[in-house]
Design a protein around this motif. Structure first.
Motif, PDB file in Angstrom:
ATOM      1  N   ASP A 197      70.154 -62.855 -23.177  1.00 47.64           N
ATOM      2  CA  ASP A 197      70.654 -64.062 -22.535  1.00 47.64           C
ATOM      3  C   ASP A 197      69.527 -64.804 -21.821  1.00 47.64           C
ATOM      4  O   ASP A 197      69.578 -66.020 -21.659  1.00 47.64           O
ATOM      5  CB  ASP A 197      71.750 -63.667 -21.534  1.00 47.64           C
ATOM      6  N   SER A 198      68.496 -64.098 -21.401  1.00 46.74           N
ATOM      7  CA  SER A 198      67.387 -64.732 -20.699  1.00 46.74           C
ATOM      8  C   SER A 198      66.553 -65.619 -21.619  1.00 46.74           C
ATOM      9  O   SER A 198      65.707 -66.380 -21.145  1.00 46.74           O
ATOM     10  CB  SER A 198      66.486 -63.670 -20.061  1.00 46.74           C
ATOM     11  N   ILE A 199      66.787 -65.529 -22.921  1.00 47.26           N
ATOM     12  CA  ILE A 199      66.107 -66.400 -23.882  1.00 47.26           C
ATOM     13  C   ILE A 199      67.061 -67.428 -24.470  1.00 47.26           C
ATOM     14  O   ILE A 199      66.722 -68.605 -24.626  1.00 47.26           O
ATOM     15  CB  ILE A 199      65.470 -65.573 -25.014  1.00 47.26           C
ATOM     16  N   PHE A 200      68.288 -66.993 -24.789  1.00 53.19           N
ATOM     17  CA  PHE A 200      69.211 -67.842 -25.538  1.00 53.19           C
ATOM     18  C   PHE A 200      70.142 -68.686 -24.671  1.00 53.19           C
ATOM     19  O   PHE A 200      70.751 -69.625 -25.179  1.00 53.19           O
ATOM     20  CB  PHE A 200      70.069 -66.979 -26.473  1.00 53.19           C
ATOM     21  N   ALA A 201      70.306 -68.369 -23.400  1.00 46.60           N
ATOM     22  CA  ALA A 201      71.243 -69.129 -22.565  1.00 46.60           C
ATOM     23  C   ALA A 201      70.716 -70.534 -22.318  1.00 46.60           C
ATOM     24  O   ALA A 201      69.592 -70.881 -22.692  1.00 46.60           O
ATOM     25  CB  ALA A 201      71.488 -68.396 -21.252  1.00 46.60           C
ATOM     26  N   SER A 202      71.519 -71.333 -21.649  1.00 44.48           N
ATOM     27  CA  SER A 202      71.203 -72.750 -21.460  1.00 44.48           C
ATOM     28  C   SER A 202      69.916 -72.951 -20.681  1.00 44.48           C
ATOM     29  O   SER A 202      69.561 -72.165 -19.800  1.00 44.48           O
ATOM     30  CB  SER A 202      72.349 -73.442 -20.727  1.00 44.48           C
ATOM     31  N   LEU A 203      69.230 -74.028 -21.000  1.00 42.60           N
ATOM     32  CA  LEU A 203      68.022 -74.401 -20.285  1.00 42.60           C
ATOM     33  C   LEU A 203      68.372 -75.030 -18.940  1.00 42.60           C
ATOM     34  O   LEU A 203      69.508 -75.464 -18.723  1.00 42.60           O
ATOM     35  CB  LEU A 203      67.210 -75.393 -21.116  1.00 42.60           C
ATOM     36  N   PRO A 204      67.406 -75.085 -18.028  1.00 39.68           N
ATOM     37  CA  PRO A 204      67.661 -75.725 -16.735  1.00 39.68           C
ATOM     38  C   PRO A 204      68.122 -77.166 -16.900  1.00 39.68           C
ATOM     39  O   PRO A 204      67.604 -77.907 -17.743  1.00 39.68           O
ATOM     40  CB  PRO A 204      66.298 -75.669 -16.039  1.00 39.68           C
ATOM     41  N   VAL A 205      69.091 -77.548 -16.104  1.00 41.52           N
ATOM     42  CA  VAL A 205      69.594 -78.920 -16.132  1.00 41.52           C
ATOM     43  C   VAL A 205      68.751 -79.778 -15.193  1.00 41.52           C
ATOM     44  O   VAL A 205      68.355 -79.345 -14.118  1.00 41.52           O
ATOM     45  CB  VAL A 205      71.072 -78.950 -15.708  1.00 41.52           C
ATOM     46  N   GLY A 206      68.471 -80.995 -15.615  1.00 40.74           N
ATOM     47  CA  GLY A 206      67.711 -81.906 -14.771  1.00 40.74           C
ATOM     48  C   GLY A 206      66.217 -81.684 -14.803  1.00 40.74           C
ATOM     49  O   GLY A 206      65.483 -82.277 -14.012  1.00 40.74           O
ATOM     50  N   VAL A 207      65.735 -80.812 -15.702  1.00 40.92           N
ATOM     51  CA  VAL A 207      64.302 -80.561 -15.836  1.00 40.92           C
ATOM     52  C   VAL A 207      63.842 -81.131 -17.176  1.00 40.92           C
ATOM     53  O   VAL A 207      64.374 -80.773 -18.227  1.00 40.92           O
ATOM     54  CB  VAL A 207      63.985 -79.060 -15.768  1.00 40.92           C
ATOM     55  N   SER A 208      62.876 -82.008 -17.141  1.00 37.73           N
ATOM     56  CA  SER A 208      62.430 -82.680 -18.364  1.00 37.73           C
ATOM     57  C   SER A 208      61.355 -81.856 -19.062  1.00 37.73           C
ATOM     58  O   SER A 208      60.436 -81.353 -18.408  1.00 37.73           O
ATOM     59  CB  SER A 208      61.863 -84.063 -18.033  1.00 37.73           C
ATOM     60  N   PRO A 209      61.460 -81.720 -20.388  1.00 36.94           N
ATOM     61  CA  PRO A 209      60.458 -80.944 -21.121  1.00 36.94           C
ATOM     62  C   PRO A 209      59.129 -81.672 -21.180  1.00 36.94           C
ATOM     63  O   PRO A 209      59.044 -82.885 -21.007  1.00 36.94           O
ATOM     64  CB  PRO A 209      61.080 -80.812 -22.513  1.00 36.94           C
ATOM     65  N   GLY A 210      58.087 -80.889 -21.448  1.00 37.32           N
ATOM     66  CA  GLY A 210      56.789 -81.483 -21.705  1.00 37.32           C
ATOM     67  C   GLY A 210      56.731 -81.995 -23.139  1.00 37.32           C
ATOM     68  O   GLY A 210      57.765 -82.263 -23.764  1.00 37.32           O
ATOM     69  N   THR A 211      55.540 -82.090 -23.679  1.00 32.22           N
ATOM     70  CA  THR A 211      55.359 -82.621 -25.032  1.00 32.22           C
ATOM     71  C   THR A 211      54.592 -81.619 -25.876  1.00 32.22           C
ATOM     72  O   THR A 211      53.967 -80.686 -25.378  1.00 32.22           O
ATOM     73  CB  THR A 211      54.601 -83.950 -24.992  1.00 32.22           C
ATOM     74  N   GLY A 212      54.635 -81.833 -27.187  1.00 35.64           N
ATOM     75  CA  GLY A 212      53.835 -81.052 -28.110  1.00 35.64           C
ATOM     76  C   GLY A 212      54.404 -79.690 -28.442  1.00 35.64           C
ATOM     77  O   GLY A 212      53.672 -78.817 -28.920  1.00 35.64           O
ATOM     78  N   PHE A 213      55.709 -79.489 -28.232  1.00 41.94           N
ATOM     79  CA  PHE A 213      56.312 -78.190 -28.506  1.00 41.94           C
ATOM     80  C   PHE A 213      56.385 -77.920 -30.004  1.00 41.94           C
ATOM     81  O   PHE A 213      56.476 -78.835 -30.820  1.00 41.94           O
ATOM     82  CB  PHE A 213      57.738 -78.115 -27.957  1.00 41.94           C
ATOM     83  N   GLU A 214      56.360 -76.639 -30.343  1.00 34.21           N
ATOM     84  CA  GLU A 214      56.709 -76.175 -31.679  1.00 34.21           C
ATOM     85  C   GLU A 214      57.980 -75.338 -31.538  1.00 34.21           C
ATOM     86  O   GLU A 214      57.997 -74.384 -30.754  1.00 34.21           O
ATOM     87  CB  GLU A 214      55.597 -75.333 -32.300  1.00 34.21           C
ATOM     88  N   CYS A 215      59.031 -75.703 -32.284  1.00 27.39           N
ATOM     89  CA  CYS A 215      60.308 -75.021 -32.146  1.00 27.39           C
ATOM     90  C   CYS A 215      60.711 -74.380 -33.472  1.00 27.39           C
ATOM     91  O   CYS A 215      60.167 -74.726 -34.533  1.00 27.39           O
ATOM     92  CB  CYS A 215      61.400 -75.992 -31.696  1.00 27.39           C
ATOM     93  N   MET A 216      61.641 -73.437 -33.401  1.00 25.44           N
ATOM     94  CA  MET A 216      62.146 -72.806 -34.612  1.00 25.44           C
ATOM     95  C   MET A 216      62.652 -73.873 -35.568  1.00 25.44           C
ATOM     96  O   MET A 216      63.362 -74.800 -35.165  1.00 25.44           O
ATOM     97  CB  MET A 216      63.264 -71.822 -34.258  1.00 25.44           C
ATOM     98  N   ALA A 217      62.296 -73.753 -36.828  1.00 25.40           N
ATOM     99  CA  ALA A 217      62.510 -74.848 -37.777  1.00 25.40           C
ATOM    100  C   ALA A 217      63.972 -75.054 -38.138  1.00 25.40           C
ATOM    101  O   ALA A 217      64.366 -76.163 -38.500  1.00 25.40           O
ATOM    102  CB  ALA A 217      61.689 -74.603 -39.036  1.00 25.40           C
ATOM    103  N   THR A 218      64.779 -74.011 -38.073  1.00 25.54           N
ATOM    104  CA  THR A 218      66.171 -74.118 -38.502  1.00 25.54           C
ATOM    105  C   THR A 218      67.104 -74.000 -37.305  1.00 25.54           C
ATOM    106  O   THR A 218      66.676 -73.783 -36.176  1.00 25.54           O
ATOM    107  CB  THR A 218      66.501 -73.023 -39.525  1.00 25.54           C
ATOM    108  N   LEU A 219      68.388 -74.151 -37.576  1.00 27.87           N
ATOM    109  CA  LEU A 219      69.429 -74.096 -36.542  1.00 27.87           C
ATOM    110  C   LEU A 219      69.154 -75.098 -35.429  1.00 27.87           C
ATOM    111  O   LEU A 219      69.284 -74.811 -34.237  1.00 27.87           O
ATOM    112  CB  LEU A 219      69.544 -72.688 -35.957  1.00 27.87           C
TER     113      LEU A 219
END
Length: 544
Positions: free
Chosen positions: A175-197
């Motif tokens: 759950d510490s990886i898959f649960a919801s991200l913080p609300v009201g916090v803006s992401p940075g740039t240049g991320f690489e994310c899992m390609a599917t789902l």
């Protein structure tokens, strides 16, 4: 948003112990410690879910005193909580069971005594234990920290009145990886994310040289992850990166249709590592073998997990903190340099040594092949002396720890919190649990746990040492038992609580590896099969 290393929040401890919990209860009452308000209680009342007959939910009813403690959060926002996600918590509330209820029976040590003991624990330059065989690899120190975070951290991010308060469960389910991200916090740039789902937040961030070998961060370097404590130290952050890449590989291998399916499968692999690799590495061989062969827990929920599962506070606040003793002062790191513990702490958001763009400096990307040969310090009563001067960045301000202008001693914080929680001593557990008494007797022939010449006793009077020997803080006892055993691992007493709690936390997860006896993980990853999986296999799968 809190990113404290050492426990904060308002703990609420159940009236029922692990021996009194079952599936037949209608409510559980959780109390705040005496130091706060004894009449501050939250009642969890069981009821049926009108929308889903297969789901058990609980209505949380805080007392007025609890409402006061939980301000400025609004306790009226307490809502029905899924049994599978366990009990909710706001940013200041945490919930635990007890193995033994020591309320009103706790005999504390004076603050100056705890300060002396804590100072003695970090006075040595290294371990006092001579290993009879190979040292425990350092990676197990930080995999244990990953487990601890997944089990015990429950936090609600303030500022979103509609957000559920059940972001953290007390089961080992990632759950510490898959649960919801913080609300009201803006992401940075240049991320690489899992390609599917898509969309998903299984992303990695760029280093100073634009390699995706760091956790995802905001523009100011704060972790843009479900659990920001993954950045408490650089090894924890790099392990988070490795586990994220492993999850990507799992998706490539299995091609799941939903993130929920991927989470269950990823959790099974990590659960297999915990049971078959981690516990044998750090726990007493006899305890691990007994648990593996019988599958029966004898101390932690011996009658089976309750529907409302929470870990015991003795595990979370004492026994599982043995990992503090395993932290080494220096680590093999990569081809550029080795890393001191100072480097491990500073190259994080809290340490404020990120690049000018608030990214990890690329030279500090770990080489796992080299780190694989790094050693953990044997488990004993000594901790790295760098941990006796932590800055306030690593301390949750709601923890109640006395202000320390010259830096916070991690050993003192752990010992102090035991008193604040009225945590059972080793002697109280031994007196009330025959199996733990037998485990104790297998290590100590007499009650003289700390003889007069032991380094911990330097500066203590004879009366203070006697009191320490008859009212030994649980965390300190677990470390001393390991030191006495001399194997570098936990002794049988500490192993019993640690191994059985992790076993229970895995058993409580949805479709866990324990509830699927025919489950086989991919031994060579997508080729062949085995019932066991290891950390080495995980790193091999990442680079396959």
């Amino acid at each position: 948003m809190t990113l404290g290393q050492h426990g904060g929040g308002i703990p609420f401890l159940a009236e029922r112990t692990v021996y009194e919990m079952g599936d037949d209860f209608e409510e559980v009452v959780f109390h705040a410690p005496e130091r706060l308000k004894r009449d501050a209680v939250i009642k969890a009342v069981r009821r049926e879910d009108p929308d889903n007959p297969d789901r058990t939910v609980f209505r949380l009813e805080p007392s007025e005193a609890a409402r006061d403690l939980l301000e400025p959060l609004d306790p009226d926002k307490y809502s029905d909580i899924r049994a599978s996600a366990n009990l909710l918590s706001g940013s200041t509330a945490k919930f635990y069971y007890r193995i033994f209820d020591a309320r009103g029976k706790f005999e504390s040590h004076e603050k100056n005594v705890l300060e002396t003991i804590a100072g003695n624990m970090s006075a040595q330059s290294g371990s006092t234990t001579t290993m009879p065989g190979p040292a425990i690899p350092a990676i197990y120190t930080y995999f244990g920290q990953f487990i601890a975070h997944d089990l015990t951290h429950m936090q609600n991010y303030p500022g979103d009145p509609g957000m559920e308060w059940n972001l953290r469960s007390h089961v080992f389910d990632l759950d510490s990886i898959f649960a919801s991200l913080p609300v009201g916090v803006s992401p940075g740039t240049g991320f690489e994310c899992m390609a599917t789902l898509q969309p998903n937040h299984l992303c990695l961030g760029p280093t100073s040289l634009d390699r995706h070998e760091d956790i995802a961060r905001t523009a100011n370097g704060f972790p843009f992850t479900t659990d920001p404590r993954c950045d408490n130290n650089l090894i924890a952050a790099q392990l988070y990166v490795a586990i994220t890449r492993f999850i990507w590989r799992l998706q490539e291998c299995y091609g799941f249709a939903t993130l929920d399916e991927l989470q269950v499968m990823a959790a099974r692999y990590l659960q297999s590592i915990a049971l078959n690799d981690y516990l044998p590495a750090v726990c007493d061989d006899g305890v691990v073998t007994d648990l593996a062969q019988t599958g029966q827990r004898k101390v932690i929920f011996p009658g089976g997990n309750p529907v409302l599962f929470q870990v015991p506070v003795e595990f979370a606040a004492a026994c599982f903190r043995f990992g503090h003793s395993m932290v080494n002062s220096n680590y093999l790191w990569n081809d550029v340099d080795d890393a001191s513990l100072n480097d491990v702490l500073n190259n994080t958001y809290l340490g404020n040594n990120l690049s000018p763009q608030k990214r990890l400096i690329d030279n500090w990307v770990i080489d796992w092949d080299k780190f694989a040969t790094a050693e953990a310090k044997p488990i004993d009563t000594q901790i790295a002396n760098r941990l006796n001067r932590l800055s306030s960045n690593w301390i949750d301000p709601s923890s109640g720890v006395p202000y320390a202008p010259d830096g916070y001693n991690l050993a003192f914080i752990t010992l102090w919190r035991a008193g604040q929680l009225e945590l059972a001593t080793a002697q109280q557990l031994k007196a009330n649990l025959p199996l733990l008494a037998a485990d104790h007797a297998s290590t100590f022939a007499a009650e003289d746990i700390f003889p007069s010449g032991h380094p911990i006793c330097a500066g203590l009077t004879a009366a203070q040492r006697d009191h320490l020997n008859t009212n030994t803080p649980l965390w300190l006892y677990v470390l001393r038992e390991a030191e006495k055993a001399g194997t570098g691992k936990l002794g049988p007493f500490g192993s019993r609580i640690v191994a059985e709690t992790i076993h229970a936390a895995i058993a409580g997860a949805q479709d866990s590896v324990l509830s699927n006896p025919n489950f086989q993980v991919a031994g060579e990853f997508c080729h062949g099969a085995t019932t066991q999986f290891t950390l080495n296999a995980m790193f091999g799968a990442i680079h396959a």
